[in-house]
Scaffold this motif. Structure first.
Motif, PDB file in Angstrom:
ATOM      1  N   CYS A 189       0.839  -1.215   0.000  1.00 32.42           N
ATOM      2  CA  CYS A 189       0.000   0.000   0.000  1.00 32.42           C
ATOM      3  C   CYS A 189       0.865   1.253   0.000  1.00 32.42           C
ATOM      4  O   CYS A 189       0.594   2.207  -0.729  1.00 32.42           O
ATOM      5  N   LEU A 190       1.925   1.246   0.823  1.00 27.08           N
ATOM      6  CA  LEU A 190       2.728   2.458   0.979  1.00 27.08           C
ATOM      7  C   LEU A 190       3.426   2.839  -0.317  1.00 27.08           C
ATOM      8  O   LEU A 190       3.667   4.020  -0.575  1.00 27.08           O
ATOM      9  N   LEU A 191       3.743   1.835  -1.149  1.00 29.47           N
ATOM     10  CA  LEU A 191       4.413   2.127  -2.414  1.00 29.47           C
ATOM     11  C   LEU A 191       3.534   2.996  -3.304  1.00 29.47           C
ATOM     12  O   LEU A 191       4.023   3.676  -4.197  1.00 29.47           O
ATOM     13  N   GLN A 192       2.220   2.956  -3.075  1.00 38.28           N
ATOM     14  CA  GLN A 192       1.315   3.744  -3.906  1.00 38.28           C
ATOM     15  C   GLN A 192       1.133   5.137  -3.320  1.00 38.28           C
ATOM     16  O   GLN A 192       0.329   5.908  -3.806  1.00 38.28           O
ATOM     17  N   ASP A 193       1.839   5.439  -2.221  1.00 31.36           N
ATOM     18  CA  ASP A 193       1.787   6.750  -1.603  1.00 31.36           C
ATOM     19  C   ASP A 193       0.347   7.158  -1.281  1.00 31.36           C
ATOM     20  O   ASP A 193      -0.174   8.128  -1.830  1.00 31.36           O
ATOM     21  N   PRO A 194      -0.315   6.405  -0.407  1.00 32.19           N
ATOM     22  CA  PRO A 194      -1.738   6.642  -0.193  1.00 32.19           C
ATOM     23  C   PRO A 194      -2.010   7.893   0.644  1.00 32.19           C
ATOM     24  O   PRO A 194      -1.185   8.303   1.458  1.00 32.19           O
ATOM     25  N   LYS A 195      -3.177   8.495   0.394  1.00 33.45           N
ATOM     26  CA  LYS A 195      -3.635   9.610   1.230  1.00 33.45           C
ATOM     27  C   LYS A 195      -4.507   9.065   2.365  1.00 33.45           C
ATOM     28  O   LYS A 195      -4.593   9.658   3.430  1.00 33.45           O
ATOM     29  N   LEU A 196      -5.172   7.952   2.073  1.00 26.98           N
ATOM     30  CA  LEU A 196      -6.019   7.314   3.081  1.00 26.98           C
ATOM     31  C   LEU A 196      -5.677   5.825   3.117  1.00 26.98           C
ATOM     32  O   LEU A 196      -5.727   5.147   2.092  1.00 26.98           O
ATOM     33  N   LEU A 197      -5.312   5.345   4.284  1.00 24.16           N
ATOM     34  CA  LEU A 197      -4.969   3.927   4.429  1.00 24.16           C
ATOM     35  C   LEU A 197      -6.030   3.268   5.314  1.00 24.16           C
ATOM     36  O   LEU A 197      -6.256   3.706   6.447  1.00 24.16           O
ATOM     37  N   ILE A 198      -6.696   2.251   4.770  1.00 23.99           N
ATOM     38  CA  ILE A 198      -7.721   1.548   5.532  1.00 23.99           C
ATOM     39  C   ILE A 198      -7.105   0.267   6.077  1.00 23.99           C
ATOM     40  O   ILE A 198      -6.501  -0.500   5.331  1.00 23.99           O
ATOM     41  N   MET A 199      -7.249   0.027   7.368  1.00 20.79           N
ATOM     42  CA  MET A 199      -6.702  -1.198   7.958  1.00 20.79           C
ATOM     43  C   MET A 199      -7.821  -1.960   8.650  1.00 20.79           C
ATOM     44  O   MET A 199      -8.440  -1.464   9.589  1.00 20.79           O
ATOM     45  N   ASP A 200      -8.059  -3.184   8.174  1.00 21.31           N
ATOM     46  CA  ASP A 200      -9.156  -3.998   8.700  1.00 21.31           C
ATOM     47  C   ASP A 200      -8.609  -4.971   9.738  1.00 21.31           C
ATOM     48  O   ASP A 200      -7.907  -5.920   9.391  1.00 21.31           O
ATOM     49  N   GLU A 201      -8.921  -4.756  10.977  1.00 19.89           N
ATOM     50  CA  GLU A 201      -8.500  -5.612  12.096  1.00 19.89           C
ATOM     51  C   GLU A 201      -7.057  -6.065  11.960  1.00 19.89           C
ATOM     52  O   GLU A 201      -6.780  -7.265  11.943  1.00 19.89           O
ATOM     53  N   PRO A 202      -6.120  -5.136  11.903  1.00 25.50           N
ATOM     54  CA  PRO A 202      -4.743  -5.544  11.598  1.00 25.50           C
ATOM     55  C   PRO A 202      -4.061  -6.287  12.731  1.00 25.50           C
ATOM     56  O   PRO A 202      -3.092  -6.986  12.499  1.00 25.50           O
ATOM     57  N   THR A 203      -4.520  -6.154  13.960  1.00 30.28           N
ATOM     58  CA  THR A 203      -3.736  -6.716  15.062  1.00 30.28           C
ATOM     59  C   THR A 203      -4.147  -8.132  15.427  1.00 30.28           C
ATOM     60  O   THR A 203      -3.554  -8.728  16.311  1.00 30.28           O
ATOM     61  N   SER A 204      -5.148  -8.672  14.732  1.00 31.68           N
ATOM     62  CA  SER A 204      -5.593 -10.007  15.131  1.00 31.68           C
ATOM     63  C   SER A 204      -4.523 -11.055  14.863  1.00 31.68           C
ATOM     64  O   SER A 204      -4.608 -12.151  15.384  1.00 31.68           O
ATOM     65  N   VAL A 205      -3.525 -10.744  14.041  1.00 39.38           N
ATOM     66  CA  VAL A 205      -2.490 -11.736  13.756  1.00 39.38           C
ATOM     67  C   VAL A 205      -1.152 -11.385  14.404  1.00 39.38           C
ATOM     68  O   VAL A 205      -0.133 -11.945  14.056  1.00 39.38           O
ATOM     69  N   LEU A 206      -1.170 -10.443  15.348  1.00 37.42           N
ATOM     70  CA  LEU A 206       0.110  -9.960  15.883  1.00 37.42           C
ATOM     71  C   LEU A 206       0.263 -10.236  17.376  1.00 37.42           C
ATOM     72  O   LEU A 206      -0.721 -10.324  18.103  1.00 37.42           O
ATOM     73  N   THR A 207       1.517 -10.376  17.808  1.00 37.50           N
ATOM     74  CA  THR A 207       1.783 -10.436  19.243  1.00 37.50           C
ATOM     75  C   THR A 207       1.760  -9.002  19.774  1.00 37.50           C
ATOM     76  O   THR A 207       1.870  -8.051  19.003  1.00 37.50           O
ATOM     77  N   PRO A 208       1.639  -8.852  21.111  1.00 41.58           N
ATOM     78  CA  PRO A 208       1.610  -7.489  21.657  1.00 41.58           C
ATOM     79  C   PRO A 208       2.822  -6.665  21.227  1.00 41.58           C
ATOM     80  O   PRO A 208       2.692  -5.480  20.938  1.00 41.58           O
ATOM     81  N   GLN A 209       3.996  -7.308  21.162  1.00 41.00           N
ATOM     82  CA  GLN A 209       5.181  -6.559  20.749  1.00 41.00           C
ATOM     83  C   GLN A 209       5.065  -6.117  19.292  1.00 41.00           C
ATOM     84  O   GLN A 209       5.461  -5.012  18.935  1.00 41.00           O
TER      85      GLN A 209
END
Lengths: 508, 360
Positions: free
Chosen positions: A152-172
C-alpha cells in the motif's frame, strides 16, 4: 495533529437481501487523522470500508474526497485516487517471494530490481524491515502483514484503511505497527482503523465512529472514554463478565507428552514435541499468533491427525493412535475453528449436523441404523439450551449466522457430557453477547469437572476464562504457567516476541 | 454480463419438478430438431415416448423396457453411492464385463451338472468379478493416490480384451464349430436366467435391481454409513471430523459399485444376451453414469431415470427404423435430456443476475 478534511461520507446506505448493512452512515476523516471504526461483528464496518475502497457500490448517499465527488467503481480507481487498504485476510501467494507478490498488486509494476530496491527503502523508512527476496510461505503472519502494508505504501496513499490488523500480531508486534501508523499519520496520511479491540483504539486513534446494526450510534474521542464505556456503546447493553466459581482441581484428564506431527496443510506448521496436562475442572488457554500450529494441535487432539499412542492420554489411557470416534468414546470432544466445512456440513440440516459428531456419545444409532427421532431431540435440545436463533432444526447450517452456528457447534460438543473439551477459537466472529454465553458455558462445564483446552488468538478471552496459560510458537508449546500474575509483556514473549522481526524504530 | 448467484434456499417445488420440466423441454427442443430434419415432430416424439408403451407392438417393447432398464438401474445405483462421496468410478463397463466373464466361467465349468445351487454360486461369482475389478483402482488410489477416474476407465479396455480372449479362447463353446462365443445358457437350465413372467421382461436381474433400489434408499436415509457417504461428498473435512476414514470409504464405494456392475453383467450374460460374445457389452456401464445423474443420485430417481433412459433407447430405435431418423439425431435427443436436466438443476440452485458493475 490533524489537517484539512480529506474524506467525508454522507448518508450512505447499502442493503443486501434480508439485511441493511449500512443505513444513513456519515462520518468525516481529515488528513493525518487516525479514525477508528468500531463495532461488533456484523455491525457494518466491512461493508462501509468496501464502499470506500470501491468493492461495493452504495445504494444511496454520497462521498466526497478532497472536495471532489468520490464514487469508485472498482478498487483500481480508489487506489488511483490515493485510497489503499490492508485486508484482514491476506491475499498473498505463498510460493512467490515478497517482491513478486507486491508486483502482482500493482497496476504498472516497475522492473523487479527497481521494485526490490523501493520495497527495501520504504519498509526501512517506516520501521517495517522486509527482505524482498524471501518467500512469503516462510514469513510469519506479522511479516506477511508488512508485505501488505508496504504494498500500500508504495502507492503513496492519502487514506490507508486497515481492517483488524492486530488479530495476527503479538503485543510486541502491535507496538511496532502502531509506531509505523503514528509515523504515517504525522506525515499527513489519514488512517481508517477498523477494530473491536478497545484498548488499542484508545492508545492509537484520534476519533472513533461507533456502528451498531448498520447505523452510527455514537462518535467519541477514544482517549477520553473508558474501554467499558465504548464497549457498552458498541453492544448497546450493559456487559456482565462471566462468573467463575472457585473450584477444586481433580486428577489429570488429558496428558500430552512429546506430541510431534507433520502438518497436513501446505505451508502449515508441524507440531514439535508439544506437552501439557490438564486436570479436571481446569481451563488451559493456548495463545499464539495465527498459523503457529493451532489448527494442527486441534487435529492432533481430536484424532483427525494420529500420533504416537503415548503422545495423547485421556484419563490415563493412551489414545494417540486412535481416530476421532474412539477418542469421543473415551470422553474427548472437540470443536474446530472453521465452522462451515469442518465443524459442520454447510448444506446439511442442524439435525444432520447434530448427528455428525454426536452419534457416538449420544448413542444415536442402533446396529448402524440412525435413530432420527433421538437425533432431532438432541438437536432441538442444543438449539434451546444454547439459544441458537433459527427457524427450526431442519434449516441448513449455512443459513445460520456465524454466531448462531458457533453456538450450535459449541453447544453440540458441550452437550455430550465430555470429560475433556478442546475448542479452537470458541468465539471467533461471534457478537459480544453470544461470545459471553459461549464462554460462560465453557466455564460451567469446567466447574462441572471437565478438563478444557481453549485455543484462541484473543488474549482477552484467554485471560478471562483460563486458569493456566501456554502459547504456541512455530509449532512448539511454551511451558504452562498460571494465568494469575502474568503480565502482557510476558505473554508477548511467550508468543514469540517479535518473531525475530527487527524493530527499526528509533524513538519518535 | 450474466452471473450466477447461489439461492439461499432452493425451492422445494422446483427441486422435485425440474426433471419433469427437463423432459418437456427436451420434447420441445427435440421436436424442433426433428422438424428441421424434415420429419413430423409430433409423430417422432410419439414414436419415442408413446409407441413403445402403448403402440401396436407395445406387448413386445414393454418387456424390452425392463430388460434394458434392469442393468442400467443396478449399475447406476452402485455408481451413485460413490459419486455422492466424490469417488468417481467411470469403469463400470469393465466391471460389468468381468462380472459376466467370471460368473459365466463358473457356470460353464460345471456344465452340464444340474443343481439348484449352481445359479446362486454364479451370482456370487459375478458380483465377485466386478468387485475384484473395481478393487484395482480402489487399492491403487488408497495406496499410491492414483486417480480412480483414469484407472477405472482404462481398465474397461483391458476387460474388453479379456472378453475377446474369453469369447474366442478359454470360454469358447467346444461344440461351436470354431465360431467365437461361449455355450448358450438358454440350453443349460441350471445356469440360466429366464424371463420369470412371460412378456414382462422380468428376470432375476430386474428383481435384483428393485431390491437394490430399496436397499440403497434405506442405506442413504437410515444408516450411518449412508450418512457418512453423503457427508464425505459434501464436506470432506467435516467427514474426517466425524471419524470417516477416506480410504475405507473409497474401498467400500468402489467395491459396492463394482459388485453391482458385476451382478448386472452376470444377469445379462445368463439371460437376455445368453452367451459370452466378443461384443457382449453394449455400453450399459457408461450409460448408467448418465442414469445416475439423471436420477440425481437418488435411488428412487435412478429407478425412474433408468426406465426413461431405456424408453428413449427403445423408442429411438423404433424412430430410426420406422421414420428413418438418423441415429445421431436420437443420440442428440438423449443428450438434450441430460442438458436440460442439468440446466434446470442449476437454475433451481442458482439465480441468474444481471451483473451491475456500473461506474457511477
Amino acid at each position: 495533529m490533524t489537517g484539512k478534511l480529506l474524506l467525508s461520507v454522507e448518508g450512505v446506505t447499502k442493503a443486501y437481501p434480508g439485511v441493511v448493512a449500512n443505513s444513513d452512515v456519515s462520518f468525516q476523516i481529515s488528513e493525518g487523522e487516525v479514525h477508528a471504526l468500531l463495532g461488533e461483528n456484523g455491525a457494518g464496518k466491512s461493508t462501509l470500508v468496501k464502499m470506500i475502497y470501491g468493492l461495493v457500490k452504495p445504494d444511496s448517499g454520497r462521498m466526497v474526497l478532497r472536495g471532489q465527488a468520490y464514487a469508485p467503481g472498482k478498487p483500481g480507481q480508489a487506489r488511483a485516487l490515493g485510497v489503499a487498504m490492508v485486508f484482514q485476510h491476506f491475499s498473498l501467494f505463498e510460493a512467490l517471494n515478497v517482491a513478486e507478490n507486491v508486483a502482482l498488486g500493482m497496476e504498472n509494476p516497475p522492473p523487479m530490481k527497481a521494485l526490490a530496491g523501493r520495497i527495501k527503502a520504504v519498509s526501512e523508512e517506516y520501521g517495517l524491515p522486509l527482505d524482498p527476496a524471501r518467500m512469503v510461505g516462510d514469513l510469519s503472519a506479522g511479516e506477511r502483514q508488512r508485505v501488505e502494508i508496504v504494498r500500500c505504501l508504495l502507492q503513496d496513499p492519502k487514506l490507508l484503511i486497515m481492517d483488524e490488523p492486530t488479530s495476527v500480531l503479538t503485543p510486541q508486534e502491535v507496538e511496532i505497527l502502531f509506531k509505523t501508523l503514528r509515523q504515517l499519520a504525522s506525515e499527513g496520511t489519514a488512517i481508517l482503523y477498523i477494530s473491536h479491540k478497545l484498548e488499542e483504539i484508545r492508545s492509537l486513534c484520534d476519533e472513533a465512529t461507533i456502528l451498531r446494526r448498520g447505523k452510527v450510534v455514537a462518535t467519541c474521542t477514544p482517549r477520553e472514554r473508558t474501554a467499558r464505556e465504548m464497549a457498552e456503546l458498541m453492544v448497546g447493553a450493559v456487559l456482565t463478565p462471566p462468573a467463575r466459581a472457585g473450584k477444586a482441581k481433580g486428577e489429570v484428564a488429558l496428558e500430552v507428552t512429546g506430541l510431534s506431527v507433520a502438518s497436513p496443510i501446505p505451508f502449515g506448521t508441524s507440531l514439535k514435541n508439544v506437552g501439557f496436562t490438564v486436570r479436571k475442572g481446569e481451563v488451559l488457554g493456548i495463545a499464539g499468533v495465527a498459523g503457529n500450529g493451532q489448527d494442527e494441535l486441534l487435529l492432533a487432539l481430536s484424532g483427525e491427525l494420529k500420533a504416537a499412542p503415548e503422545a495423547v492420554r485421556i484419563d490415563g489411557v493412551a489414545m494417540g493412535g486412535k481416530g476421532p470416534n474412539d477418542r469421543r468414546r473415551a470422553g474427548l470432544v472437540a470443536a474446530p475453528e472453521e465452522r462451515l466445512g469442518h465443524a459442520a456440513a454447510p448444506d446439511m440440516s442442524l439435525v444432520e449436523n447434530a448427528l455428525l459428531s454426536g452419534v457416538v456419545r449420544k448413542g444415536l444409532t442402533k446396529r448402524g441404523f440412525i435413530d432420527w427421532a433421538a437425533t432431532e431431540t438432541f438437536a432441538a435440545g442444543i438449539v434451546k439450551d444454547f439459544d441458537v436463533r433459527t427457524p427450526g432444526t431442519h434449516v441448513a447450517a449455512r443459513a445460520l449466522s456465524g454466531g448462531n452456528l458457533q453456538k450450535f457447534v459449541v453447544g453440540r460438543e458441550l452437550s455430550q457430557t465430555p470429560t475433556v473439551i478442546v475448542i479452537n477459537q470458541p468465539t471467533w466472529g461471534v457478537d459480544a453477547a453470544a461470545a459471553a454465553a459461549i464462554r460462560q458455558a465453557i466455564l460451567d462445564r469446567a466447574a462441572g469437572g471437565a478438563a478444557v483446552v481453549v485455543i484462541s488468538q484473543d488474549l482477552d478471552e484467554l485471560l478471562e476464562i483460563a486458569d493456566n496459560f501456554a502459547a504456541l510458537n512455530g509449532g512448539r508449546l511454551t511451558p504452562t504457567r498460571p494465568v494469575q500474575g502474568l503480565t502482557v509483556d510476558e505473554i508477548g514473549l511467550m508468543m514469540g516476541g517479535t518473531h525475530g522481526m527487527e524493530v527499526a524504530h528509533h524513538g519518535h | 454480463m450474466l452471473r450466477l448467484e447461489k439461492r439461499p434456499s432452493p425451492s422445494a417445488f422446483w427441486q422435485k419438478a425440474s426433471p419433469f420440466l427437463a423432459v418437456i423441454l427436451t420434447m420441445i427442443a427435440g421436436g424442433i430438431m426433428f422438424a428441421a430434419l424434415g420429419k413430423n415432430p409430433v409423430e417422432a416424439i410419439r414414436t419415442i415416448f408413446w409407441d413403445p408403451l402403448f403402440g401396436e407392438f407395445a406387448f413386445y417393447f414393454r418387456g424390452q423396457l425392463l430388460v434394458k432398464a434392469g442393468p442400467l438401474i443396478l449399475i447406476a445405483l452402485g455408481l451413485s453411492l460413490g459419486f455422492r462421496a466424490g469417488i468417481w468410478n467411470i469403469g463400470a463397463e469393465g466391471q460389468y464385463i468381468m462380472g459376466a466373464i467370471i460368473g459365466a466361467a463358473v457356470g460353464l465349468a460345471l456344465y452340464p451338472t444340474e443343481n439348484r445351487m449352481i445359479y446362486p454360486v454364479m451370482v456370487i461369482a459375478g458380483a465377485f468379478g466386478g468387485w475384484a475389478w473395481a478393487m484395482i483402482p480402489a487399492i491403487l488410489k488408497t495406496r499410491f493416490n492414483t486417480n480412480e477416474i483414469l484407472v477405472s476407465l482404462l481398465l474397461v479396455y483391458v476387460a474388453q480384451t479379456i472378453l475377446a480372449k474369453a469369447a474366442t479362447g478359454f470360454l469358447r463353446n467346444p461344440e461351436g464349430a470354431g465360431f467365437p462365443g461361449s455355450r448358450n445358457f438358454s440350453s443349460y437350465p441350471a445356469a440360466s436366467n429366464p424371463e420369470l413372467i412371460a412378456g414382462t421382461g422380468m428376470h432375476w436381474g430386474v428383481v435384483a435391481a428393485f431390491i437394490a433400489v430399496i436397499a440403497a434408499y434405506v442405506l442413504l436415509q437410515r444408516h450411518i454409513l449412508g450418512f457418512h457417504i453423503k457427508l464425505a461428498g459434501q464436506a470432506p473435512r467435516a467427514a474426517r471430523f466425524a471419524g470417516v476414514a477416506p480410504n475405507r470409504l473409497v474401498v467400500l464405494c468402489m467395491g459396492i459399485s463394482g459388485a453391482l456392475a458385476g451382478l448386472a453383467g452376470l444377469f445379462e450374460v445368463t439371460g437376455p444376451a445368453g452367451q459370452i460374445t466378443i461384443d457382449f457389452n453394449v455400453g450399459y456401464g457408461f450409460t448408467a453414469i448418465i442414469v445416475a445423474f439423471l436420477g440425481r443420485l437418488n435411488p428412487v430417481g435412478i429407478l425412474f431415470a433408468g426406465l426413461l433412459m431405456a424408453l428413449t433407447y427403445i423408442g429411438g430405435e423404433m424412430a430410426s427404423t420406422n421414420l428413418g431418423l438418423p441415429s445421431a439425431a436420437i443420440q442428440a435427443f438423449q443428450g438434450m435430456l441430460l442438458f436440460f436436466l442439468l440446466a434446470s438443476d442449476v437454475l433451481t440452485n442458482f439465480r441468474v443476475r444481471l451483473s451491475t458493475k456500473a461506474v457511477a
